[in-house]
Motif scaffolding. Sequence first.
Motif, short mmCIF file in Angstrom:
data_model
loop_
_atom_site.label_atom_id
_atom_site.label_comp_id
_atom_site.label_asym_id
_atom_site.label_seq_id
_atom_site.Cartn_x
_atom_site.Cartn_y
_atom_site.Cartn_z
N ASN A 1 1.45 -1.06 -0.54
CA ASN A 1 0.50 -0.01 0.19
C ASN A 1 1.01 0.85 -0.07
O ASN A 1 1.63 1.79 1.26
N LYS A 2 1.23 2.21 -0.72
CA LYS A 2 1.64 2.98 -0.91
C LYS A 2 1.21 4.48 -0.20
O LYS A 2 1.95 5.36 0.16
N GLU A 3 0.43 3.95 0.33
CA GLU A 3 -0.07 5.66 1.31
C GLU A 3 0.48 5.26 2.08
O GLU A 3 0.03 5.54 3.16
N THR B 1 5.57 7.40 6.19
CA THR B 1 5.28 7.99 7.76
C THR B 1 5.69 6.90 8.90
O THR B 1 6.06 6.85 8.86
N PHE C 1 -4.03 1.17 7.94
CA PHE C 1 -3.23 1.68 6.41
C PHE C 1 -2.36 -0.14 6.95
O PHE C 1 -1.53 -0.53 5.98
#
Length: 332
Positions: free
Chosen positions: A243-245, A249, A307
């Motif tokens: 998942n690139k999102e 972070t 995520f």
Amino acid sequence: MNNSSVQLNSNYHILVTGGAGFIGSNLCEALIKNGNKVTCLDNFATGKRENIATLMNNPKFNLIEGDIRNLADCQKACEGVDYILHQAALGSVPRSINDPITSNDVNVSGFLNMLVAARDAQIKRFVYAASSSTYGDSKSLPKVEDIIGKPLSPYAITKYVNELYADIFSKTYDLETIGLRYFNVFGRKQDPNGAYAAVIPKFVMQLMNHESPVINGDGSYSRDFTYIDNVIQMNLRAISTSNKEAVNTVYNVAYGERTDLKELVSLLKEYLSDFDAVIKQVEIKYGPKRQGDVPHSLASIDKAKNFLGYDPLYNIEAGLKEAVKWYWKNLK
């Protein structure tokens, strides 16, 4: 160990810095068990050879004795590697207060060396140990990733600087990074000895020796104690996510519940007395508060769940039972 819900490609070659330390060696074991090729980089300043003794004859395990403060060592360790789990650091708030220069050299300069080596070796993703100490004097509970306060120790400053550097490297050099803000990790192989021993193994050893544990303050300070297997799961998820999102972070790594120190000692006495009934009678003592300590720590783990699909399997009771069993078997 149950991290079976994480599907990690066994073809990956993974570098674990600080791989002979408490968290690092547990990660090395989990990765080898998954069939991965693992390189461990450690200078044995705080890591222990016995932590990786069972891996030394494994053809998929490679130990490099080196120091992250030396760029050449970092570059050598990155050769042929797909992913990095960067655990090497000098932990401990009191240690950083006593010797801020060495903490900064290892945790900031060493971290930057690893980022540069990772960038130059075109590593797919750089996953690193961040810290709950980054929340500093922020009063809000539970701790949410995008609300932090001012750091309360040199150690906390170094770990926050890591996050800033990782962010710049992801934006400037397209190096994928994920920071994992660990909350009071405990479990097998955590060292009970030394001036900067973490509270759980230290209390366990004292109770096993029928010595009174000394709680700093009145025992009301609370922590989100996090069992090692939850941390392993999170590292594997950080590597395996497509998942690139979810990248570039930081995430809290915790269970999402807090336990005060009085309650912690009470649980330890209960579980240890299954092995030795005398431990129930050991008196608890109280000492002065420790400089730089955050009064309360509790993580929101919603972001990690949303995520990365994080699903911590061990609460404080389940984790302590496992840890106590390990300490009794290995250190008694």
